[in-house]
Design an enzyme around this catalytic site. Structure first.
Site, mmCIF file in Angstrom:
data_model
loop_
_atom_site.group_PDB
_atom_site.id
_atom_site.type_symbol
_atom_site.label_atom_id
_atom_site.label_comp_id
_atom_site.label_asym_id
_atom_site.label_seq_id
_atom_site.Cartn_x
_atom_site.Cartn_y
_atom_site.Cartn_z
ATOM 1 N N ARG A 171 -4.664 21.356 -15.744
ATOM 2 C CA ARG A 171 -2.915 19.980 -16.356
ATOM 3 C C ARG A 171 -3.617 19.035 -17.654
ATOM 4 N NH1 ARG A 171 -0.295 15.769 -12.128
ATOM 5 N NH2 ARG A 171 0.571 15.076 -14.031
ATOM 6 N N ARG A 187 0.731 -1.128 0.133
ATOM 7 C CA ARG A 187 0.081 0.250 -0.205
ATOM 8 C C ARG A 187 0.810 1.837 0.057
ATOM 9 N NH1 ARG A 187 -3.774 -3.464 3.576
ATOM 10 N NH2 ARG A 187 -4.766 -4.129 2.106
ATOM 11 N N GLU A 236 8.758 17.392 -25.742
ATOM 12 C CA GLU A 236 8.180 17.765 -24.621
ATOM 13 C C GLU A 236 8.533 19.223 -24.302
ATOM 14 O OE1 GLU A 236 5.917 15.648 -23.713
ATOM 15 O OE2 GLU A 236 6.269 13.957 -23.862
ATOM 16 N N HIS A 257 8.668 7.754 -27.329
ATOM 17 C CA HIS A 257 7.042 8.904 -27.065
ATOM 18 C C HIS A 257 7.576 10.943 -27.149
ATOM 19 C CE1 HIS A 257 4.013 10.507 -23.948
ATOM 20 N NE2 HIS A 257 5.506 10.662 -23.769
ATOM 21 N N HIS A 302 -0.115 9.109 -28.298
ATOM 22 C CA HIS A 302 -0.413 7.601 -27.676
ATOM 23 C C HIS A 302 -0.579 6.902 -28.651
ATOM 24 C CE1 HIS A 302 -0.972 9.532 -23.082
ATOM 25 N NE2 HIS A 302 0.827 8.601 -23.425
ATOM 26 N N LYS A 333 6.066 23.051 -16.357
ATOM 27 C CA LYS A 333 5.415 21.256 -15.825
ATOM 28 C C LYS A 333 5.002 21.684 -14.152
ATOM 29 C CE LYS A 333 4.485 16.445 -15.659
ATOM 30 N NZ LYS A 333 4.120 15.998 -16.350
ATOM 31 N N ASN A 368 -1.469 17.475 -21.765
ATOM 32 C CA ASN A 368 -2.041 16.340 -22.898
ATOM 33 C C ASN A 368 -1.629 16.762 -24.375
ATOM 34 O OD1 ASN A 368 -1.767 14.557 -21.260
ATOM 35 N ND2 ASN A 368 -3.556 15.009 -20.142
ATOM 36 N N HIS A 385 -1.021 14.129 -27.127
ATOM 37 C CA HIS A 385 -1.094 12.961 -26.424
ATOM 38 C C HIS A 385 -2.053 12.450 -27.627
ATOM 39 C CE1 HIS A 385 3.085 14.597 -24.297
ATOM 40 N NE2 HIS A 385 2.779 12.969 -23.755
ATOM 41 N N GLU A 437 -5.066 16.714 -12.249
ATOM 42 C CA GLU A 437 -6.400 16.936 -13.957
ATOM 43 C C GLU A 437 -7.327 16.959 -13.808
ATOM 44 O OE1 GLU A 437 -3.512 14.620 -16.373
ATOM 45 O OE2 GLU A 437 -5.759 14.100 -17.896
ATOM 46 N N LYS A 493 2.338 11.116 -11.969
ATOM 47 C CA LYS A 493 1.326 10.328 -12.577
ATOM 48 C C LYS A 493 1.981 9.673 -13.032
ATOM 49 C CE LYS A 493 -1.615 12.938 -15.943
ATOM 50 N NZ LYS A 493 -2.098 13.042 -16.989
#
Ligand SMILES: NC(=O)c1ccc[n+]([C@@H]2O[C@H](COP(=O)([O-])OP(=O)(O)OC[C@H]3O[C@@H](n4cnc5c(N)ncnc54)[C@H](O)[C@@H]3O)[C@@H](O)[C@H]2O)c1
Length: 358
Positions: free
Chosen positions: A231, A115, A179, A256, A242, A217, A235, A238, A227, A137
């Site tokens: 935020r 956990r 990026e 990426h 993606h 960022k 993306n 993306h 998000e 993330k």
């Protein structure tokens, strides 16, 4: 040393030898320390850390194969088993040493194991330094679907030492610059211009530009950690990026950053077609990007497949494709719904400009 406050922890930019890393290791002196890396960052960066910090003498090192193909639930499960074999407890520490693949995956592994155990990020790629290691993330891919399983979870500290970039392969620099360009496109035209100038001499990146990229960022994620709103601008590129990355994963290795760069060109085109972005701005972006990033190849059948994947993107709601669009260079908006027909039109427009990577 630049100390940047993030969400409940610090980002320390500068030599790791002058950072609080040693102090942090002292805080964990009775804990087990596990370094997590891929085969490249183990050779290039873990070995350096082991040679510089006596506190790591007893540390275990877990190394996985480099590349996005390793970012899977199966490999995460293997690592949880190894952590169990090492009798790692909740009081121990995972230190992620690598690019975004390692920090995303290591953060996820640490956050779910018992956990949640503490973890530190030491990003070693440009992309990792300006983007992936910041913001909490974490996650792994599910088949071709990027980052489909994951949690938001913050490291206790991020140590960003530009020295590690000295062994980064040239193509990975370009991935990181994608990026950085995104940070400029969504928030600051002058940053965009500075990044383009720097790309002429990619490996000469100075600490000021690195810091400015990190701060774009960081400021966004502090204000919207989960998000819900602004935020989402991060993306940009993306939605298409993606699926392009997922589609080429395991085939011809589109990184990426490269996939996101192409995604940004596609989404800029869509912004222009929607009447949001001036034609001149769109043409500027297209020519700036296509100097550095080729469009990977795709057939008509590939387009059909990729549009189906677009519908499955986790950024969507109710089966609709959602996208960020540009209003000008330096200004982005989000939650634009796009139709399947529009998505197909974008792919077809660029199909004729593609360059086969093989
Ligand atoms: N969590 C986030 O907010 C976020 C944001 C952007 C990207 N990402 C994720 O980041 C990943 C991409 O990150 P990446 O581009 O760093 O990829 P990566 O981690 O796969 O690294 C790219 C390559 O560079 C090598 N490398 C890294 N540092 C090196 C060094 N110092 N010396 C020699 N080789 C080195 C790696 O071994 C690998 O072969 C993707 O999985 C993406 O989904 C996450």
């Amino acid at each position: 040393m630049h100390i940047i406050q993030s969400s409940g922890h610090q980002l320390e930019l500068g030599s790791i030898l002058e950072s609080s890393f040693q102090e942090k290791l002292h805080e964990f002196k009775d804990a087990k320390k596990i370094l997590f890396a891929d085969q490249h960052t183990s050779e290039a960066c873990v070995s350096y850390l082991l040679s510089q910090f006596d506190e790591l003498a007893e540390a275990e090192v877990i190394v996985i194969p480099a590349g996005e193909e390793s970012k899977t639930v199966e490999i995460a499960e293997n690592i949880w088993e190894v952590l169990s074999e090492y009798h790692v407890t909740r009081h121990d520490l995972l230190i992620n040493v690598g690019g975004g693949m390692i920090t995303d995956m290591g953060g996820f592994i640490a956050s779910c194991y018992k956990r949640g155990i503490d973890f530190i990020n030491i990003p070693t790629s440009l992309l990792g330094m300006v983007d992936a290691s910041i913001g909490g993330k974490t996650g792994v891919n599910l088949g071709h679907f990027k980052n489909q399983v994951g949690v938001f979870s913050q490291p206790i500290t991020v140590y960003i030492d530009p020295l590690f970039l000295s062994t980064l392969p040239e193509e990975e620099w370009m991935s990181g610059y994608a990026e950085l360009l995104k940070h400029g496109l969504i928030s600051d035209r002058s940053l965009y211009e500075r990044v383009l100038v720097q790309m002429e001499e990619p490996m000469g990146l100075g600490i000021e530009l690195l810091k400015d990229g990190i701060e774009v960022k960081n400021k966004i994620v502090i204000l919207d950690p989960f998000e819900k709103g602004d935020r989402k601008k991060l993306n940009f590129g993306h939605t298409f990026g993606h699926v392009i990355e997922g589609f080429h994963m395991g085939r011809d290795g589109v990184s990426h950053g490269w996939a996101v760069a192409i995604g940004m060109v596609f989404e800029s085109y869509l912004s222009y077609k929607r009447g949001l972005l001036e034609h001149t701005d769109y043409l500027r972006i297209e020519s700036d990007f296509l100097v550095w990033y080729d469009i990977p190849s795709f057939s008509d059948e590939d387009i059909q497949q990729m549009v189906e994947w677009l519908i499955n993107d986790k950024k969507n709601s109710s089966g609709k494709i959602q996208c960020c669009l540009l209003e000008e260079i330096g200004k982005c908006s989000y939650d634009h719904e796009i139709s399947q027909n529009e998505a197909v039109e974008v792919f077809l427009h660029f199909k004729n400009q593609q360059i086969n990577l093989n």
